[in-house]
Design an enzyme around this catalytic site. Structure first.
Site, PDB file in Angstrom:
ATOM      1  N   ASN A   1       0.856  -1.189   0.000  1.00  0.00           N
ATOM      2  CA  ASN A   1       0.000   0.000   0.000  1.00  0.00           C
ATOM      3  C   ASN A   1       0.897   1.246   0.000  1.00  0.00           C
ATOM      4  O   ASN A   1       1.485   1.585   1.028  1.00  0.00           O
ATOM      5  CB  ASN A   1      -0.896  -0.042   1.248  1.00  0.00           C
TER       6      ASN A   1
ATOM      7  N   LYS B   1       0.014   4.275  -0.251  1.00  0.00           N
ATOM      8  CA  LYS B   1      -0.651   5.464   0.312  1.00  0.00           C
ATOM      9  C   LYS B   1      -0.435   6.655  -0.638  1.00  0.00           C
ATOM     10  O   LYS B   1      -0.399   6.464  -1.842  1.00  0.00           O
ATOM     11  CB  LYS B   1      -0.150   5.746   1.726  1.00  0.00           C
TER      12      LYS B   1
ATOM     13  N   HIS C   1      -9.705   0.857   4.829  1.00  0.00           N
ATOM     14  CA  HIS C   1      -8.441   1.103   5.528  1.00  0.00           C
ATOM     15  C   HIS C   1      -8.707   2.161   6.608  1.00  0.00           C
ATOM     16  O   HIS C   1      -9.475   3.102   6.369  1.00  0.00           O
ATOM     17  CB  HIS C   1      -7.379   1.593   4.533  1.00  0.00           C
TER      18      HIS C   1
ATOM     19  N   GLU D   1      -5.599  -5.330  10.592  1.00  0.00           N
ATOM     20  CA  GLU D   1      -4.626  -4.255  10.815  1.00  0.00           C
ATOM     21  C   GLU D   1      -4.982  -3.511  12.090  1.00  0.00           C
ATOM     22  O   GLU D   1      -5.802  -2.574  12.053  1.00  0.00           O
ATOM     23  CB  GLU D   1      -4.667  -3.258   9.653  1.00  0.00           C
TER      24      GLU D   1
ATOM     25  N   GLY E   1       1.948   2.125  11.079  1.00  0.00           N
ATOM     26  CA  GLY E   1       2.920   3.219  11.034  1.00  0.00           C
ATOM     27  C   GLY E   1       3.541   3.572  12.376  1.00  0.00           C
ATOM     28  O   GLY E   1       4.178   4.611  12.512  1.00  0.00           O
TER      29      GLY E   1
ATOM     30  N   SER F   1       3.152  -1.997  10.480  1.00  0.00           N
ATOM     31  CA  SER F   1       4.571  -1.894  10.850  1.00  0.00           C
ATOM     32  C   SER F   1       5.429  -3.102  10.474  1.00  0.00           C
ATOM     33  O   SER F   1       6.349  -3.469  11.219  1.00  0.00           O
ATOM     34  CB  SER F   1       4.715  -1.590  12.344  1.00  0.00           C
TER      35      SER F   1
ATOM     36  N   GLY G   1       2.723  -1.170   4.374  1.00  0.00           N
ATOM     37  CA  GLY G   1       2.631   0.241   4.021  1.00  0.00           C
ATOM     38  C   GLY G   1       4.007   0.836   3.782  1.00  0.00           C
ATOM     39  O   GLY G   1       4.642   0.610   2.758  1.00  0.00           O
ATOM     40  N   GLY G   2       4.505   1.583   4.783  1.00  0.00           N
ATOM     41  CA  GLY G   2       5.758   2.333   4.655  1.00  0.00           C
ATOM     42  C   GLY G   2       6.910   1.543   4.043  1.00  0.00           C
ATOM     43  O   GLY G   2       7.588   2.024   3.123  1.00  0.00           O
TER      44      GLY G   2
HETATM   45  P1  PGA Z   1       2.542   0.397   7.761  1.00  0.00           P
HETATM   46  O1  PGA Z   1       1.110   0.568   7.088  1.00  0.00           O
HETATM   47  O2  PGA Z   1       3.141  -0.875   7.193  1.00  0.00           O
HETATM   48  O3  PGA Z   1       3.304   1.617   7.347  1.00  0.00           O
HETATM   49  O4  PGA Z   1       2.327   0.292   9.221  1.00  0.00           O
HETATM   50  C1  PGA Z   1       0.262  -0.528   6.883  1.00  0.00           C
HETATM   51  C2  PGA Z   1      -1.004  -0.048   6.227  1.00  0.00           C
HETATM   52  O5  PGA Z   1      -1.423   1.086   6.491  1.00  0.00           O
HETATM   53  O6  PGA Z   1      -1.610  -0.770   5.425  1.00  0.00           O
END
Ligand code: PGA
Length: 235
Positions: free
Chosen positions: A6, A8, A85, A157, A163, A199, A220-221
């Site tokens: 993702n 974002k 989400h 999640e 994050g 994360s 995500g990140g």
């Molecule tokens: P993250 O985000 O891996 O940066 O924690 C996960 C997500 O929002 O799907």
């Protein structure tokens, strides 16, 4: 394993072009789904990975400025779409009824919905996680046929893990995934795939991968680091 990235609201056009060039060079044992910003969907048309959208309108088409329909996504080769989400729920004040409509319109257009659900830290501390997750599942999956349910993917999640650098223990994830799968089997006599997200990075991935009942990961990140992702997928 299903690995969903993702992006974002990150990356510029130049960065996206360079990113795509790198991922299209390899073949992956796992199914890789890339969810860029919708502005960049046309830049992700490689055949060795799948394309996901981060958003979809609850409407079929027509006068809805700023929206994107499931039919339009399909015409761009989108096969998966995130629904609910925690960031889009917050930014767009999405209700469970809207999420239910989005899931239905996606299925009608042959796109697999990835329904994101998760509890806040407060809800977990108060032992309310199970209630929150099952209420969300019941409302978002309302009036779906058995066949439609079997196509839905659920992403667990925890909001407090997104994050933040905080990841639940393997036991917590395993128990929650098992609870989600059992709930769906009891309610709909169908089984679904369940992903974990929040994360994830190259280091904790090897530990998370040992959880036997998780069918994949939503990242995500860390997904913005294309080299890191490729190294992770080679483990
Ligand atoms: P993250 O985000 O891996 O940066 O924690 C996960 C997500 O929002 O799907």
């Amino acid at each position: 394993m299903l690995i969903v990235l993702n992006h974002k609201m990150n990356l510029t056009k130049e960065e996206v072009v360079a990113y795509e060039k790198i991922i299209r060079e390899k073949t992956y044992d796992d199914t890789l789904v890339v969810c860029p910003s919708i502005a960049y969907l046309p830049y992700f048309q490689g055949e060795n990975y799948k394309l996901g959208s981060q958003i979809v309108s609850q409407y079929d088409g027509g006068s809805h400025t700023g929206e994107v329909s499931a039919k339009q996504l399909r015409s761009l080769n989108v096969s998966h779409c995130l629904v609910g989400h925690s960031e889009t729920r917050k930014d767009h004040n999405e209700t469970e009824l809207e999420l239910n409509k989005k899931i239905k319109v996606l299925l009608k257009n042959g796109i697999i919905p990835i329904l994101c659900i998760g509890e806040t830290q407060e809800e977990r501390d108060q032992n309310k996680a199970e209630d929150v997750l099952t209420r969300d599942l019941r409302n978002c999956l309302r009036e779906l046929s058995k066949e439609e349910i079997s196509k839905v993917i659920v992403a667990y999640e925890p909001i407090w893990a997104i994050g933040s650098g905080n990841v639940p223990s393997n036991e917590t994830i395993e128990q929650t995934v098992s609870m989600i799968k059992t709930f769906i089997e009891e309610q709909y006599q169908e089984s679904v795939k369940v992903l974990y997200g929040g994360s994830i990075n190259k280091h904790n991935y090897t530990i998370l991968k040992t959880i036997f009942n998780v069918d994949g990961f939503l990242i995500g990140g860390f997904g913005l680091d294309v080299q890191g992702i490729q190294e992770m997928l080679e483990i």
